[in-house]
Motif scaffolding. Structure first.
Motif, mmCIF file in Angstrom:
data_model
loop_
_atom_site.group_PDB
_atom_site.id
_atom_site.type_symbol
_atom_site.label_atom_id
_atom_site.label_comp_id
_atom_site.label_asym_id
_atom_site.label_seq_id
_atom_site.Cartn_x
_atom_site.Cartn_y
_atom_site.Cartn_z
ATOM 1 N N LYS A 141 41.818 33.745 36.968
ATOM 2 C CA LYS A 141 43.057 34.429 37.288
ATOM 3 C C LYS A 141 42.872 35.252 38.556
ATOM 4 N N GLN A 142 43.799 35.093 39.486
ATOM 5 C CA GLN A 142 43.705 35.790 40.757
ATOM 6 C C GLN A 142 44.159 37.242 40.597
ATOM 7 N N PRO A 143 43.373 38.191 41.071
ATOM 8 C CA PRO A 143 43.783 39.596 40.969
ATOM 9 C C PRO A 143 45.029 39.875 41.805
ATOM 10 N N ARG A 144 45.741 40.919 41.457
ATOM 11 C CA ARG A 144 47.033 41.178 42.096
ATOM 12 C C ARG A 144 46.928 41.506 43.571
ATOM 13 N N PHE A 145 45.782 41.997 44.008
ATOM 14 C CA PHE A 145 45.665 42.327 45.429
ATOM 15 C C PHE A 145 45.507 41.083 46.300
ATOM 16 N N VAL A 146 45.222 39.921 45.679
ATOM 17 C CA VAL A 146 45.148 38.671 46.413
ATOM 18 C C VAL A 146 46.564 38.109 46.565
ATOM 19 N N TYR A 147 46.989 37.909 47.794
ATOM 20 C CA TYR A 147 48.347 37.433 48.061
ATOM 21 C C TYR A 147 49.372 38.212 47.227
ATOM 22 N N ARG A 148 49.301 39.521 47.346
ATOM 23 C CA ARG A 148 50.127 40.384 46.480
ATOM 24 C C ARG A 148 51.624 40.169 46.658
ATOM 25 N N ASN A 149 52.024 39.664 47.821
ATOM 26 C CA ASN A 149 53.450 39.398 48.046
ATOM 27 C C ASN A 149 53.881 38.015 47.568
ATOM 28 N N TYR A 150 52.928 37.262 47.031
ATOM 29 C CA TYR A 150 53.216 35.882 46.632
ATOM 30 C C TYR A 150 52.688 35.623 45.219
ATOM 31 N N PRO A 151 53.329 36.201 44.210
ATOM 32 C CA PRO A 151 52.825 36.059 42.830
ATOM 33 C C PRO A 151 52.788 34.615 42.342
ATOM 34 N N ARG A 152 53.733 33.790 42.785
ATOM 35 C CA ARG A 152 53.734 32.391 42.330
ATOM 36 C C ARG A 152 52.588 31.598 42.955
ATOM 37 N N LEU A 153 52.200 31.983 44.149
ATOM 38 C CA LEU A 153 51.017 31.374 44.758
ATOM 39 C C LEU A 153 49.767 31.756 43.971
ATOM 40 N N ARG A 154 49.681 32.996 43.531
ATOM 41 C CA ARG A 154 48.524 33.429 42.729
ATOM 42 C C ARG A 154 48.417 32.617 41.445
ATOM 43 N N VAL A 155 49.546 32.384 40.796
ATOM 44 C CA VAL A 155 49.538 31.577 39.573
ATOM 45 C C VAL A 155 49.007 30.178 39.872
ATOM 46 N N LEU A 156 49.475 29.610 40.973
ATOM 47 C CA LEU A 156 49.041 28.268 41.352
ATOM 48 C C LEU A 156 47.538 28.222 41.615
ATOM 49 N N LEU A 157 47.036 29.220 42.326
ATOM 50 C CA LEU A 157 45.606 29.273 42.624
ATOM 51 C C LEU A 157 44.779 29.481 41.359
ATOM 52 N N SER A 158 45.352 30.129 40.368
ATOM 53 C CA SER A 158 44.646 30.376 39.108
ATOM 54 C C SER A 158 44.482 29.113 38.273
ATOM 55 N N ARG A 159 45.253 28.072 38.590
ATOM 56 C CA ARG A 159 45.221 26.822 37.813
ATOM 57 C C ARG A 159 44.810 25.625 38.669
ATOM 58 N N ARG A 160 44.300 25.894 39.823
ATOM 59 C CA ARG A 160 44.094 24.853 40.826
ATOM 60 C C ARG A 160 43.135 23.758 40.366
ATOM 61 N N LEU A 161 41.998 24.113 39.810
ATOM 62 C CA LEU A 161 41.008 23.114 39.425
ATOM 63 C C LEU A 161 41.518 22.242 38.284
ATOM 64 N N LYS A 162 42.174 22.856 37.330
ATOM 65 C CA LYS A 162 42.724 22.107 36.201
ATOM 66 C C LYS A 162 43.740 21.074 36.691
ATOM 67 N N PHE A 163 44.607 21.502 37.586
ATOM 68 C CA PHE A 163 45.637 20.603 38.095
ATOM 69 C C PHE A 163 45.019 19.465 38.899
ATOM 70 N N TYR A 164 44.008 19.776 39.703
ATOM 71 C CA TYR A 164 43.374 18.732 40.500
ATOM 72 C C TYR A 164 42.693 17.697 39.608
ATOM 73 N N ASN A 165 41.991 18.146 38.585
ATOM 74 C CA ASN A 165 41.352 17.206 37.664
ATOM 75 C C ASN A 165 42.387 16.345 36.946
ATOM 76 N N GLU A 166 43.534 16.933 36.629
ATOM 77 C CA GLU A 166 44.608 16.146 36.007
ATOM 78 C C GLU A 166 45.125 15.081 36.968
ATOM 79 N N GLN A 167 45.190 15.403 38.250
ATOM 80 C CA GLN A 167 45.618 14.396 39.223
ATOM 81 C C GLN A 167 44.597 13.276 39.344
ATOM 82 N N LEU A 168 43.319 13.614 39.283
ATOM 83 C CA LEU A 168 42.283 12.580 39.307
ATOM 84 C C LEU A 168 42.385 11.691 38.070
ATOM 85 N N ASP A 169 42.700 12.278 36.918
ATOM 86 C CA ASP A 169 42.932 11.479 35.709
ATOM 87 C C ASP A 169 44.098 10.511 35.919
ATOM 88 N N MET A 170 45.155 11.000 36.562
ATOM 89 C CA MET A 170 46.322 10.158 36.827
ATOM 90 C C MET A 170 45.970 9.002 37.752
#
Length: 298
Positions: free
Chosen positions: A212-241
């Motif tokens: 989970k990305q801390p709030r001070f990372v890209y603090r003006n972009y909370p949805r980007l932080r969420v995306l970065l917090s799940r990045r590896l999982k999503f990439y592995n899912e794309q490789l599965d696809m």
């Protein structure tokens, strides 16, 4: 005339999908150089990060230009390093790569690129919108060379080590954050079959853990932080696809077969040369084995 005949035979329902991967993208440039050698050109291309940048030279019909930029010029200009992060806000030298390279040092053929666009070719560059946390699939169809260069810069702007890039008033970063292998985009745009160039070995998965990305990372972009917090999982899912669609014969995949020893920010010229040459070899083999599948109706 031969180029036109072969080009016209390529099934318009077949798309070309280009994964990123930083300097592993030299593999993609090798494959695309092999395609150009055989006058094989796709009408629809969607590329991410390094894949998009290499794809630009394919769209402008400039064999070896991407190789020269990625390998020969790296040896000469050393354009990857912390000093660029300090002086320009990006670990890659953006002034060199997106201004001096295309206009002066390794001139990009904008005339040919936009001529292909005008005749109906589509080249989509994937970026990540920092406000929405969603991928965007952007084009430059009006002959604006500066905006095209900025799209290339945006899709290659890695999080944490590159500045956010303003595109049409929207804050953008590396397209690989939101969509590393945009097969689904190719499908929804009407391409029932696709050729996918990947830059990882078959079966590879990222063994790291998302955090989970801390709030001070890209603090003006909370949805980007969420995306970065799940990045590896999503990439592995794309490789599965990718593996699933390949098993279903819905896509044709070109990927390195030798063990990948090139890192995202690789500077070892010998390693880069070897991966590029593997791309050329596998691109040539692909054309020999699959050209009929690209030209015959599905």
């Amino acid at each position: 005339m031969l180029k036109l005949l072969v080009f016209m035979q390529i099934n318009s329902n077949i798309g070309l999908v280009l994964e990123g991967g930083g300097m592993r993208g030299v593999f993609t440039s090798g494959v695309l150089d092999a395609f150009m050698k055989h006058d094989v050109f796709f009408r629809y291309i969607v590329g991410v990060s390094a894949g998009a940048c290499n794809g630009l030279s394919y769209m402008s019909r400039q064999p070896r230009r991407a190789k020269i930029s990625n390998i020969d010029m790296l040896a000469k200009y050393d354009y990857i390093g912390l000093r660029h992060l300090v002086t320009q806000g990006c670990i890659l030298d953006p002034e060199l790569l997106y201004n001096k390279f295309p206009y002066e040092i390794v001139p990009f053929d904008y005339d040919t690129y936009f001529a292909n666009i005008r005749r109906g070719d589509v080249f989509e560059i994937v970026t990540t919108n920092c406000l929405t946390g969603r991928s965007e699939y952007l084009q430059e169809r009006d002959g604006n060379s500066h905006r095209l260069n900025e799209l290339a810069r945006a899709t290659s702007s890695l999080p944490y080590v590159c500045k956010i890039v303003d595109i049409d008033g929207q804050p953008m970063l590396d397209g690989g954050i939101a969509d590393s292998i945009p097969i689904e985009r190719a499908i929804v745009t009407g391409h029932s079959k696709n050729v996918v160039i990947c830059t990882r070995n078959k079966g590879w998965r990222d063994k790291g853990k998302d955090h989970k990305q801390p709030r001070f990372v890209y603090r003006n972009y909370p949805r980007l932080r969420v995306l970065l917090s799940r990045r590896l999982k999503f990439y592995n899912e794309q490789l599965d696809m990718v593996d699933r669609l390949e098993a279903e014969n819905s896509i044709l995949v070109i990927r390195p077969e030798k063990e990948i020893v090139v890192g995202r920010m690789e500077k070892d010229i010998r390693k880069l040369e070897n991966l590029y040459e593997e791309g050329v070899a596998l691109g040539n083999r692909f054309i020999k084995e699959h050209l009929s599948k690209l030209t015959a109706p599905y």
